[in-house]
Scaffold this motif. Structure first.
Motif, PDB file in Angstrom:
ATOM      1  N   ASN A  27       0.844  -1.193   0.000  1.00 31.60           N
ATOM      2  CA  ASN A  27       0.000   0.000   0.000  1.00 31.60           C
ATOM      3  C   ASN A  27       0.882   1.247   0.000  1.00 31.60           C
ATOM      4  N   PRO A  28       1.547   1.511  -1.109  1.00 31.79           N
ATOM      5  CA  PRO A  28       2.452   2.672  -1.164  1.00 31.79           C
ATOM      6  C   PRO A  28       1.686   3.973  -0.955  1.00 31.79           C
ATOM      7  N   ASP A  29       2.270   4.873  -0.200  1.00 35.77           N
ATOM      8  CA  ASP A  29       1.663   6.176   0.002  1.00 35.77           C
ATOM      9  C   ASP A  29       2.626   7.255  -0.480  1.00 35.77           C
ATOM     10  N   PRO A  30       2.119   8.445  -0.763  1.00 30.10           N
ATOM     11  CA  PRO A  30       2.988   9.506  -1.296  1.00 30.10           C
ATOM     12  C   PRO A  30       4.159   9.852  -0.391  1.00 30.10           C
ATOM     13  N   ALA A  31       3.987   9.805   0.917  1.00 29.13           N
ATOM     14  CA  ALA A  31       5.068  10.167   1.834  1.00 29.13           C
ATOM     15  C   ALA A  31       6.225   9.175   1.735  1.00 29.13           C
ATOM     16  N   THR A  32       5.910   7.887   1.755  1.00 30.73           N
ATOM     17  CA  THR A  32       6.967   6.874   1.643  1.00 30.73           C
ATOM     18  C   THR A  32       7.646   6.959   0.279  1.00 30.73           C
ATOM     19  N   ARG A  33       6.862   7.196  -0.767  1.00 29.26           N
ATOM     20  CA  ARG A  33       7.429   7.320  -2.113  1.00 29.26           C
ATOM     21  C   ARG A  33       8.382   8.513  -2.183  1.00 29.26           C
ATOM     22  N   ARG A  34       7.977   9.650  -1.602  1.00 26.91           N
ATOM     23  CA  ARG A  34       8.835  10.827  -1.603  1.00 26.91           C
ATOM     24  C   ARG A  34      10.116  10.578  -0.812  1.00 26.91           C
ATOM     25  N   TYR A  81      13.938  10.419  -2.395  1.00 28.63           N
ATOM     26  CA  TYR A  81      15.011  11.301  -1.920  1.00 28.63           C
ATOM     27  C   TYR A  81      16.281  10.500  -1.637  1.00 28.63           C
ATOM     28  N   LEU A  82      16.134   9.336  -1.036  1.00 32.91           N
ATOM     29  CA  LEU A  82      17.312   8.502  -0.793  1.00 32.91           C
ATOM     30  C   LEU A  82      17.984   8.128  -2.109  1.00 32.91           C
ATOM     31  N   VAL A  83      17.175   7.721  -3.089  1.00 34.63           N
ATOM     32  CA  VAL A  83      17.726   7.331  -4.392  1.00 34.63           C
ATOM     33  C   VAL A  83      18.433   8.515  -5.045  1.00 34.63           C
ATOM     34  N   ALA A  84      17.854   9.698  -4.939  1.00 34.95           N
ATOM     35  CA  ALA A  84      18.465  10.886  -5.539  1.00 34.95           C
ATOM     36  C   ALA A  84      19.814  11.211  -4.904  1.00 34.95           C
TER      37      ALA A  84
END
Length: 341
Positions: A287-294, A298-301
């Motif tokens: 259940n992905p949510d926008p906060a976890t995705r953001r 950021y970590l990937v960036a």
């Protein structure tokens, strides 16, 4: 396992670089650090392939976790057998007979391992645990009705609704696999995050991330603020033993008092990142949510290499569903997905 020969990875005490393929970055495989023996051909093959695709740390952690579970299962099986407890396979979903003794009573008294010891139906099966130890024994009776037991909480003994369809079996297998993959990825991600938070200065994009976090007022951030940033304090090197919001605030205040302005900004970023991290769990990939995705983006960036199961979160489009936020606010504790039986 058969002895492994001819690999570029030759021994647990050596390092080796797998051959580079077109467009692939070479990766030094330190088998001493991952503690995987070199006579496991499948493990070596998986690590070499992972090194070429940037997934070495994630695959190595999965192998560690699998090894730990296998070793724990072998030790627990030996201990149970020595104690005279038959070890059986975990019952199928459709099994209508085998029942955990925690759900049974006899002559009105709850069954325990001790009171069930003389029952002919005494047995146990192994079940994965997502803490320590990684495997636990579930003590059961193989024929509770036949041996005079009754449901502990009244009613009738559990019954199943029927066999699973092929699609249901496939989905349960997918949940088990991805839950295990998420927990392994969590170890890698938190190790990476701990190292990232040791920076003396924050990345240039830190103010933008922090501004978004404050503007969104995400549940993860509010939860961490209310609880005194337990994971943040741990990752930033503050004493995490103190309890109570005031004690936590004093610890963070002491940490900031010793920090330069640049490091103080990094501490602020670290508290926000740790807040989002602390709210993740096996529910995150389902259940992905926008906060976890953001947060993961950021970590990937900033240099983190996500695992395949984390990409399920990153590759899902944002959906601003008010119902999701309402559900979050009803419980301060993230509800992790239970391992599928």
């Amino acid at each position: 396992s058969r002895p492994h020969t001819g690999s570029t990875i030759s021994s647990p005490n050596s390092t080796a670089t797998p051959p580079a393929s077109s467009g692939a970055n070479q990766h030094t495989c330190d088998l001493e650090s991952v503690q995987i023996i070199d006579d496991d051909r499948d493990a070596v093959k998986a690590l070499v392939t992972a090194a070429k695709s940037g997934q070495f740390d994630h695959v190595a952690q999965r192998l560690r976790d699998e090894r730990d579970r296998d070793q724990a299962a072998a030790a627990l099986t030996e201990a149970l057998t020595a104690a005279g407890v038959p070890v059986i396979h975990a019952p199928d979903y459709t099994d209508k007979t085998i029942t955990a003794i925690r759900d049974l009573c006899h002559d009105g008294q709850p069954l325990t391992e001790e009171t069930h010891a003389t029952c002919p139906g005494r047995a146990a099966y192994l079940h994965p645990s997502w803490g320590e130890p990684p495997v636990q024994a579930v003590h059961v009776c193989t024929d509770p009705s036949g041996h005079g037991h009754a449901p502990r909480y009244g009613g009738s003994l559990p019954a199943r609704s029927g066999p699973l369809s092929d699609d249901e079996k496939a989905e349960r297998a997918r949940v088990r696999e991805n839950n295990a993959a998420w927990r392994s990825a969590e170890t890698v991600r938190r190790d990476w995050l701990r190292g990232f938070l040791a920076r003396k200065t924050a990345p240039k994009d830190a103010p933008v991330f922090l501004a978004h976090a404050l503007a969104a007022g995400d549940h993860a951030l509010r939860r961490a603020l209310e609880r005194g940033h337990p994971l943040g304090r741990d990752m930033l090197g503050a004493d995490n033993a103190a309890t109570g919001w005031n004690a936590a605030a004093r610890q963070l205040g002491d940490l900031l008092a010793k920090a330069s302005p640049a490091r103080a900004q990094m501490v602020g970023l670290g508290l926000a990142l740790a807040a989002y991290e602390d709210a993740t769990g096996v529910h995150s990939w389902r259940n992905p949510d926008p906060a976890t995705r953001r947060y993961l983006a950021y970590l990937v960036a900033n240099g983190y290499t996500p695992s395949d199961v984390e990409r399920l979160v990153l590759d899902t489009e944002d959906t601003d569903d008010p119902a999701d936020e309402a559900d979050e606010d009803q419980d301060d504790t993230p509800t992790g997905e239970q391992p599928a039986a």
